[in-house]
Enzyme design. Structure first.
Site, PDB file in Angstrom:
ATOM      1  N   HIS A  49       0.885  -0.967  -0.051  1.00 40.88           N
ATOM      2  CA  HIS A  49       0.011   0.034   0.009  1.00 40.88           C
ATOM      3  C   HIS A  49       0.941   1.344  -0.072  1.00 40.88           C
ATOM      4  O   HIS A  49       0.409   2.252   0.497  1.00 40.88           O
ATOM      5  CB  HIS A  49      -0.768  -0.142   1.205  1.00 40.88           C
ATOM      6  CG  HIS A  49      -1.766  -1.287   1.506  1.00 40.88           C
ATOM      7  ND1 HIS A  49      -3.270  -1.099   0.761  1.00 40.88           N
ATOM      8  CD2 HIS A  49      -1.703  -2.395   1.941  1.00 40.88           C
ATOM      9  CE1 HIS A  49      -3.710  -2.385   1.226  1.00 40.88           C
ATOM     10  NE2 HIS A  49      -2.672  -3.240   1.548  1.00 40.88           N
ATOM     11  N   SER A 101      14.906  19.573 -16.182  1.00 41.71           N
ATOM     12  CA  SER A 101      13.982  20.714 -16.211  1.00 41.71           C
ATOM     13  C   SER A 101      14.569  21.831 -16.874  1.00 41.71           C
ATOM     14  O   SER A 101      15.849  22.008 -17.096  1.00 41.71           O
ATOM     15  CB  SER A 101      13.891  21.126 -14.945  1.00 41.71           C
ATOM     16  OG  SER A 101      13.006  22.235 -15.035  1.00 41.71           O
ATOM     17  N   LYS A 122      18.079  19.434 -11.778  1.00 39.94           N
ATOM     18  CA  LYS A 122      17.099  18.598 -11.548  1.00 39.94           C
ATOM     19  C   LYS A 122      17.304  17.127 -12.607  1.00 39.94           C
ATOM     20  O   LYS A 122      17.596  17.419 -13.758  1.00 39.94           O
ATOM     21  CB  LYS A 122      15.570  19.165 -11.985  1.00 39.94           C
ATOM     22  CG  LYS A 122      14.689  18.299 -11.336  1.00 39.94           C
ATOM     23  CD  LYS A 122      13.322  19.092 -11.588  1.00 39.94           C
ATOM     24  CE  LYS A 122      12.047  18.272 -10.862  1.00 39.94           C
ATOM     25  NZ  LYS A 122      11.637  16.969 -11.409  1.00 39.94           N
ATOM     26  N   GLU A 127      10.070   6.578 -17.214  1.00 37.76           N
ATOM     27  CA  GLU A 127       8.785   7.147 -17.724  1.00 37.76           C
ATOM     28  C   GLU A 127       8.563   6.835 -19.303  1.00 37.76           C
ATOM     29  O   GLU A 127       7.260   6.530 -19.564  1.00 37.76           O
ATOM     30  CB  GLU A 127       8.945   8.753 -17.662  1.00 37.76           C
ATOM     31  CG  GLU A 127       9.055   9.312 -16.070  1.00 37.76           C
ATOM     32  CD  GLU A 127       9.461  10.592 -16.278  1.00 37.76           C
ATOM     33  OE1 GLU A 127       9.313  11.182 -14.996  1.00 37.76           O
ATOM     34  OE2 GLU A 127       9.872  11.232 -17.058  1.00 37.76           O
TER      35      GLU A 127
END
Length: 457
Positions: A179, A309, A315, A322
């Site tokens: 969970h 970014s 970043k 992805e």
């Protein structure tokens, strides 16, 4: 331009085009997506044409010089020499007749020049065939070849990479999660082993349906009765096709099934979807494990591949997981389209064949190209060991191991107190139970807890 003629009359075709009238009509009729069928599918149709020309020559039905010229032209197409000559849109007549005739016309044009005599696209190249048995056969042939040459080797590489990474990390224990919440500890090799098994089972499922994929509709011609085909043609053609491909293709056991149904293609699509679900799970696990680096889980650090970014300097994002997750989403969507297409077997013919052909090969290619990237990402990640060990020491769920000794209720009180006071579970249990520190450290050793029950240690 030049003037070409078919049964509907004359039509203008570009002077340098290898195709003829029926292809031009399809180009004019279907300006829909601008997306032709995949080259692998066209190559499969050409291989079937070569196999049929060989069979019909053996049977004495097709002039040997014409057959040899068709074979030579077909081999050129199979090697990708004329890919631009097949522009017909995926969204065309549901039988794929336009693509079948596109291949017939290009082969006839090339073979005529080679043979020094006219080779007819219907009477010679398409002898003993119909779009209705050629296109379903090409779906199976192209998919089987793409699986064997692209996807199955890529999955094997991914599985072995995961297992190899797990072996290197088998001593490293981490916090398990259910969970998305802290759970009992496990080793990295156990977690990665679950991924490897997902990939292995995906590969096993694909290999397990090969015998059905290798059955071809070829020989059924228009509706399954085999009209205009020599009864021996399909078996001779499959034998030649197997020489070309190294596969084990054979005529379908039931031509009426093979022409009217795309059940095997839908089965394959479903297995590809299942594999996509597995890869999305692995990709998302990697994203979560890499999250941070300060406020996320920060268990691992993925390879830094590119700036993350355009506005936030420094970043770095988990770009490969992805991309793989997007591939999985696309494959799942294409499977839904294939499911609808599979229902379109009206009486003796399915009428969404080009869509199925395009979707299956797209799914296979996307998955085959993604798997090695995912493998490189897994092979390249590093551990944040200090953070992993700190999380383990403070994980209140370790108290689960004390259940048989102090009971669930007492263990729950200790876990709540450890969490509320942000203290290690051993420290709290030492004050709340009569167990010694040595006993507690033995019972709560995270590495030992990964071994399961006592009999499995």
């Amino acid at each position: 331009m030049r003037t070409e003629q078919d049964s509907m009359g004359n039509i203008e075709v570009p002077a340098d085009a290898l195709y003829g009238a029926q292809t031009q009509r399809a180009i004019n009729n279907f300006p829909i997506s601008g997306q032709p069928l995949p080259a692998g599918f066209i190559h499969a149709v050409a291989a079937i044409k070569a196999a049929c020309a060989h069979a019909n020559s053996e049977l004495g039905r097709l002039d040997k010089d014409k057959a040899d010229a068709i074979l030579q032209a077909a081999h050129g197409i199979m090697q990708g020499e004329h890919d631009s000559a097949f522009p017909v849109d995926v969204f065309q007549t549901g039988s794929g007749t336009s693509t079948n005739m596109n291949v017939n016309e290009v082969l006839a044009h090339l073979a005529s020049a080679c043979a020094g005599q006219p080779v007819h696209p219907n009477d010679d190249v398409n002898m003993g065939q119909s779009s209705n048995d050629v296109i379903p056969s090409a779906i199976h042939v192209s998919a089987a070849l793409a699986l064997g040459r692209e996807l199955l080797p890529a999955l094997h590489q991914l599985e072995q990479t995961i297992l190899g990474k797990g072996e290197k990390l088998q001593q490293q224990v981490k916090t398990g999660r259910t969970h998305l919440m802290d759970a009992m500890p496990l080793r990295f090799d156990q977690e990665l082993g679950g991924w490897a098994t997902q990939v292995q089972y995906g590969r096993d499922r694909l290999q397990g349906m090969q015998s059905r994929l290798q059955q071809l509709a070829l020989g059924g011609t228009a509706i399954g009765t085999g009209i205009n085909a020599d009864p021996r043609q399909a078996r001779l053609a499959c034998a030649y096709l197997n020489q070309l491909t190294g596969q084990a293709f054979c005529p379908a056991e039931d031509y009426f099934y093979a022409l009217s149904s795309q059940d095997t293609a839908v089965e394959l699509s479903g297995q590809l979807k299942t594999l996509a679900v597995a890869l999305m799970k692995i990709a998302n696990d990697l994203r979560w494990m890499n999250s941070g680096p300060l406020t996320g889980l920060a268990e691992i650090q993925l390879p830094a591949l590119q700036p993350g970014s355009s506005i936030m300097p420094g970043k770095v994002n988990p770009v490969v997981p992805e991309a793989v997750a997007m591939v999985a989403a696309q494959v799942i969507g294409l499977d839904a389209a294939n499911t609808v297409a599979g229902q379109s077997g009206n009486f003796q013919l399915n009428v969404m064949l080009p869509l199925v052909a395009s979707n299956l090969l797209t799914m296979i290619t996307l998955l085959a190209n993604s798997a090695p990237l995912l493998a490189d990402t897994i092979d390249g990640f590093t551990l944040n060991e200090a953070h992993l060990n700190e999380n383990l020491a403070r994980n209140p769920i370790l108290v689960t191991a004390l259940n048989p000794v102090i009971g669930y209720a007492k263990a729950a009180d200790i876990a709540k107190k450890a969490y509320a006071e942000n203290r290690p579970i051993v420290e709290v249990a030492l004050t709340e139970t009569e167990l010694s520190e040595a006993e507690l450290r033995e019972l709560l050793d995270p590495a030992d807890l990964t071994k399961g029950s006592q009999q499995n240690r």
